[in-house]
Motif scaffolding. Structure first.
Motif, PDB file in Angstrom:
ATOM      1  N   LEU A 253     -23.981 -24.015 -50.210  1.00 34.97           N
ATOM      2  CA  LEU A 253     -23.226 -22.767 -50.174  1.00 34.97           C
ATOM      3  C   LEU A 253     -23.491 -22.048 -48.851  1.00 34.97           C
ATOM      4  CD1 LEU A 253     -23.944 -21.554 -53.822  1.00 34.97           C
ATOM      5  CD2 LEU A 253     -21.758 -22.404 -52.958  1.00 34.97           C
ATOM      6  N   ASN A 254     -22.454 -21.414 -48.321  1.00 33.76           N
ATOM      7  CA  ASN A 254     -22.581 -20.686 -47.062  1.00 33.76           C
ATOM      8  C   ASN A 254     -23.262 -19.340 -47.318  1.00 33.76           C
ATOM      9  OD1 ASN A 254     -22.131 -19.212 -44.640  1.00 33.76           O
ATOM     10  ND2 ASN A 254     -20.377 -20.521 -44.181  1.00 33.76           N
TER      11      ASN A 254
ATOM     12  N   PHE B 284     -21.160 -15.827 -46.753  1.00 32.90           N
ATOM     13  CA  PHE B 284     -19.956 -15.489 -47.506  1.00 32.90           C
ATOM     14  C   PHE B 284     -20.300 -15.303 -48.980  1.00 32.90           C
ATOM     15  CE2 PHE B 284     -18.131 -17.731 -43.842  1.00 32.90           C
ATOM     16  CZ  PHE B 284     -17.147 -16.828 -43.457  1.00 32.90           C
TER      17      PHE B 284
ATOM     18  N   ASP C  30     -15.527 -15.588 -52.249  1.00 33.69           N
ATOM     19  CA  ASP C  30     -14.809 -16.041 -51.057  1.00 33.69           C
ATOM     20  C   ASP C  30     -14.849 -17.557 -50.919  1.00 33.69           C
ATOM     21  OD1 ASP C  30     -13.956 -13.557 -50.159  1.00 33.69           O
ATOM     22  OD2 ASP C  30     -15.779 -13.182 -49.005  1.00 33.69           O
ATOM     23  N   GLN C  31     -15.986 -18.146 -51.264  1.00 32.40           N
ATOM     24  CA  GLN C  31     -16.128 -19.588 -51.088  1.00 32.40           C
ATOM     25  C   GLN C  31     -15.308 -20.372 -52.102  1.00 32.40           C
ATOM     26  OE1 GLN C  31     -20.174 -20.980 -49.842  1.00 32.40           O
ATOM     27  NE2 GLN C  31     -20.762 -18.841 -50.100  1.00 32.40           N
TER      28      GLN C  31
ATOM     29  N   GLU D 123     -11.611 -19.981 -51.018  1.00 31.50           N
ATOM     30  CA  GLU D 123     -11.260 -20.805 -49.860  1.00 31.50           C
ATOM     31  C   GLU D 123     -10.753 -22.175 -50.295  1.00 31.50           C
ATOM     32  OE1 GLU D 123     -13.344 -22.205 -45.658  1.00 31.50           O
ATOM     33  OE2 GLU D 123     -14.581 -21.955 -47.451  1.00 31.50           O
TER      34      GLU D 123
END
Length: 577
Positions: A107-108, A111, A115-116, A119
């Motif tokens: 996971l980023n 963000f 949001d992830q 996307e």
């Protein structure tokens, strides 16, 4: 099975990696099918090739150094091996999705989880942001995230490990894929969280009619969920059969070893079998004495006749949770909340509970790696909480700890020989460097390694070998008492069995006393004499280990026991084996 029932067909797949030592064949000419709407378990130890196989299906093998050297991967009439990158982008995350082992690295961090997920939907489903966020909220609700309308704006670091794994699942099912690849999705999770994740996957599979390729080293987990099982060993498939057949009549010695080495709740063997009991290094079956392997370990009574070596009296450890603009503490986390325990000489006290229950904090507080907020920690008549720095250093020669992650416990710039000798230098053991080297060599041999390895660095060893080095380091100062903090939780089941057997052998040889901390109740039952169950910083139940498993009193203990994988396909009991 007709071709119409097969979603993915892997044919003669080989994957090679180019290294300084030459070509490593990670996957060797394997073939298997993934049926529509079914779960295939892909099982094997670290290095068996199972994760490489899953990355090959997604065409994510890094090139260089790796490449698919031969074979085909058929998906709906197309060979993914020959597909272009543009074609694969339309497949990945859309038709075939993947849940990776460690969600925090997948996971980023910059963000929000909403949001992830959005996307993925905007990329593959061409949704606008508003529609994608609404769908993301629904997905978080489907995977059981509490208060999804609030958590959709959370960042990964603000969520627990189990919640992050649920977010990964939400991302993976966002586009309702035909195939979900789950790569070790429950490794190192608490048994209760593991059960929730497995139940969640089963429910989502039924809802979306998707196939699942479930990758793990633990046949106990596979038994609960898989329709078919593929067993891999050193890049080869050694067994590929329906789950019920494999568990009732395993054919390959490697499969037999994997099945045998997992601790069971219905009996305690004298020693845990390992893969090496069933097969040689070159894969040939060994003759083994089943009666010897199944010999029951006698229950060691824990009575007042066993002297108390450690007594914990009303220990508390509180952490400040929030601070105001002037540095004022607004609230506290009661990580350890008024705990009292006795640990007896030459015995093992198992300390179990879910993540966040306070067991690791208690272990570190005992050694004063964390300072207690209140209470007494009495070791052989001395209250450790009253000792100054020099007195505490002398006391720590008698009390050692083995941490969960051996790689993080060893200095990567220091040879393992130097790491083992370091505590000898600190505590003035050995008259000379040559004598300390000799002592370190003997310790390496005692934990099952070779003394010629003393000049190697930590990265040159496997995970199981590094844990043996950490055990040797703990033994270097000739301790009386050792805390084992989740010391086998991240290991393959066969390596785990070896380490547990080693700990028992060392206890018998040196009359060691252990506190064994783990979230895995089956492991704790095997190694412990007494068992303490922790929840929310408190000990909710403590008794003889066998008694707790046979007759748990507290509802929390019952919940933990109920969450342990039975290790058998549905409708099969241990008595039928």
């Amino acid at each position: 099975m007709s071709s119409a029932d097969i979603l993915v067909k892997v044919e003669n797949l080989s994957v090679d990696f180019k290294t300084d030592e030459g070509i490593i064949k990670a996957v060797k000419n394997i073939s298997f099918n993934i049926p529509k709407g079914k779960t295939v378990g892909l099982v094997g130890e670290s290095g068996s090739g199972k994760s490489v196989t899953s990355l090959a299906i997604m065409k994510l093998i890094p090139n260089p150094p790796g490449k698919i050297s031969s074979g085909s991967i058929w998906f709906e009439g197309k060979d993914l091996v020959k597909a272009s990158e543009a074609e694969m982008r339309s497949v990945r995350g859309n038709r075939i999705s993947m849940i990776f082992q460690e969600p925090m690295t997948s996971l980023n961090p910059v963000f929000t989880v909403g949001d992830q997920i959005a996307e993925t939907l905007m990329l593959h489903q061409k949704m606008d942001r508003k529609t994608a966020m609404a769908k993301s909220l629904d997905l978080l609700d489907q995977v059981g995230i509490p208060d999804p309308s609030s958590r959709i704006n959370s960042y990964p670091h603000e969520m627990s490990g189990g919640q992050r794994q649920r977010v990964m699942i939400a991302m993976a099912i966002a586009c309702e894929p035909d195939l979900l690849i789950a790569d070790e999705p429950t490794t190192a999770l608490d048994v209760t969280i593991q059960k929730q994740i497995l139940d969640l996957l089963a429910g989502l599979q039924a809802k979306y009619k998707m196939s699942i390729l479930f990758i793990t080293h633990d046949l106990g987990v596979i038994a609960d969920i898989a329709d078919e099982v593929v067993v891999m060993y050193r890049g080869d498939i050694v067994e590929n059969r329906p789950s019920l057949e494999l568990f009732t009549h395993p054919k390959h010695p490697y499969t037999k070893g994997l099945l045998a080495c997992r601790p069971r709740l219905d009996r305690n063997p004298h020693r845990l079998p390992t893969v090496s009991d069933f097969m040689t290094d070159d894969g040939r079956e060994k003759a083994f004495d089943l009666a010897s392997l199944n010999r029951v370990k006698p229950v060691r009574p824990v009575t007042d006749a066993n002297p108390v070596v450690l007594e914990i009296k009303n220990v508390k450890k509180h952490f400040p949770l929030k601070k105001g603009i002037f540095g004022n503490v607004l609230s506290w986390v009661h990580a350890v909340d008024d705990v009292s325990l006795k640990v007896r000489k030459g015995r093992t006290l198992g300390l179990v509970g879910e993540s966040g229950c306070g067991k690791t904090t208690l272990g570190r507080t005992i050694l004063r790696l964390i300072e207690p907020t209140a209470g007494e920690i009495v070791y052989n008549g001395t209250d450790i909480t009253t000792l100054d720095r020099n007195q505490l250093r002398a006391m720590r020669r008698k009390m050692q700890i083995i941490f969960q992650d051996p790689y993080a416990s060893l200095n990567p710039r220091m040879t393992v020989g130097a790491a083992i000798m370091e505590p000898m230098v600190i505590h003035n053991l050995g008259k000379s460097k040559a004598e300390r080297i000799e002592m370190a060599g003997r310790l390496m041999e005692r934990v099952g390694l070779e003394r010629v390895m003393l000049n190697r660095y930590p990265h040159e060893f496997s995970g199981g070998q590094r844990q043996r080095i950490c055990i040797a380091r703990a033994l270097a100062v000739e301790p009386e008492f050792i805390i084992c903090d989740e010391s086998v939780s991240a290991l393959d089941v066969s390596i785990q069995a070896q380490i547990l057997n080693l700990l028992l052998d060392l206890q018998d040889e040196f009359n060691l006393t252990y506190i064994f901390i783990s979230h895995d109740l089956a492991v704790v039952k095997f190694i412990s004499d007494e068992l303490a169950v922790m929840n929310n910083g408190k000990v909710v139940e403590m008794a003889n280990a066998v008694e707790i498993y046979q007759n748990p009193k507290d509802d929390y203990t019952k919940k933990l026991l109920g969450a342990i994988p039975k290790g058998l396909p549905k409708g099969l009991s241990h008595s039928t084996l």
